[in-house]
Design an enzyme around this catalytic site. Structure first.
Site, PDB file in Angstrom:
ATOM      1  CG  HIS A   1       0.560   6.026  -0.437  1.00 20.42           C
ATOM      2  ND1 HIS A   1      -0.922   6.594  -1.269  1.00 20.42           N
ATOM      3  CD2 HIS A   1      -0.159   5.357   0.706  1.00 20.42           C
ATOM      4  CE1 HIS A   1      -1.901   6.303  -0.604  1.00 20.42           C
ATOM      5  NE2 HIS A   1      -1.599   5.605   0.612  1.00 20.42           N
TER       6      HIS A   1
ATOM      7  CG  HIS B   1      -1.830   1.057   1.331  1.00 18.15           C
ATOM      8  ND1 HIS B   1      -3.180   0.622   1.375  1.00 18.15           N
ATOM      9  CD2 HIS B   1      -1.577   2.333   1.401  1.00 18.15           C
ATOM     10  CE1 HIS B   1      -4.270   1.940   1.240  1.00 18.15           C
ATOM     11  NE2 HIS B   1      -3.282   2.756   1.607  1.00 18.15           N
ATOM     12  CD  GLU B   2       1.428   3.233   3.624  1.00 15.63           C
ATOM     13  OE1 GLU B   2       1.722   4.588   3.159  1.00 15.63           O
ATOM     14  OE2 GLU B   2       0.625   3.221   4.452  1.00 15.63           O
TER      15      GLU B   2
END
Length: 222
Positions: free
Chosen positions: A127, A123-124
């Site tokens: 980003h 997920h990160e």
């Protein structure tokens, strides 16, 4: 930002944020110095460090690291730059976060399995990829933030059938899209620039269709 349990999230902090992200009370060394000496390193810290190391071999995590390198934003260890991945104790009820000036923070006191760590890292890293590819991305702009949250929820595996089943959500029509929207809103609620739950929802609604269709760097939804 990632939600792994009700109200437990990861934060995306703008460049102007403090380097002690996200409300971390322990550095990557695992202990804070005090007058009486360093605090003992908790077992959860060492365990999380091991999970992070093992997760580097995860197909999705490895793929995203390779794509970041291809985009000119390598996150691989290098003697001339600080580590990109950090394990910390976090005071807030968060799993970790992405900080543009530091990298990915993983909060050992809110992650309980290697699978959770893998989802958080994936997920990160999405980003991080968004930050790399969009030079004008402004994390303080709620719509910019919302778009990255939609993509991260959709592409990291965080809204897989298994993950939703573990949350007690199953059998609903369009469950995947519902999950992506729900978790993007929950994440944006933590951004003070979104103003409120209503503001977070409006931002997600405004970018949802465009951003869920953007699967870069994947060819399609994983």
């Amino acid at each position: 930002i990632i939600l792994i349990r009700p109200r437990r999230v990861c934060l995306v902090l703008p460049m102007s944020a403090s380097s002690s992200s996200p409300s971390a009370s322990a550095s990557a060394s695992g202990a804070d110095a005090s007058a009486s000496g360093p605090t003992p390193v908790p077992a959860s810290f060492r365990r999380c460090e091991q999970w992070v190391e093992k997760s580097m071999a995860s197909p999705v995590v490895r793929f995203l690291r390779e794509k970041l390198a291809e985009a000119g934003c390598s996150v691989e260890p290098h003697p001339e730059r600080a580590p990109f991945f950090h394990v910390r104790h976090c005071d807030q009820s968060v799993a970790g976060g992405f900080v543009p000036t530091e990298g990915v923070v993983v909060c050992h006191n809110h992650l309980t399995s290697k699978e959770e760590v893998e989802h958080a890292l994936a997920h990160e890293l999405i980003h991080a990829y968004d930050h790399c590819r969009a030079k004008n991305l402004d994390w303080t702009d709620c719509k910019h933030h919302a778009c990255s949250e939609v993509r991260a929820a959709a592409l990291s595996g965080d809204c897989s059938w298994k993950q939703e089943l573990l949350r007690g959500r199953m059998g609903l029509s369009a469950q995947f899209r519902s999950c992506v929207r729900r978790r993007a809103v929950l994440s944006c609620e933590l951004n003070p620039n979104c103003g409120s739950t209503v503001g977070a929802r409006r931002a997600v609604d405004a970018v949802f269709e465009k951003c869920i269709a953007d699967t870069d760097p994947f060819d399609r939804l994983p």
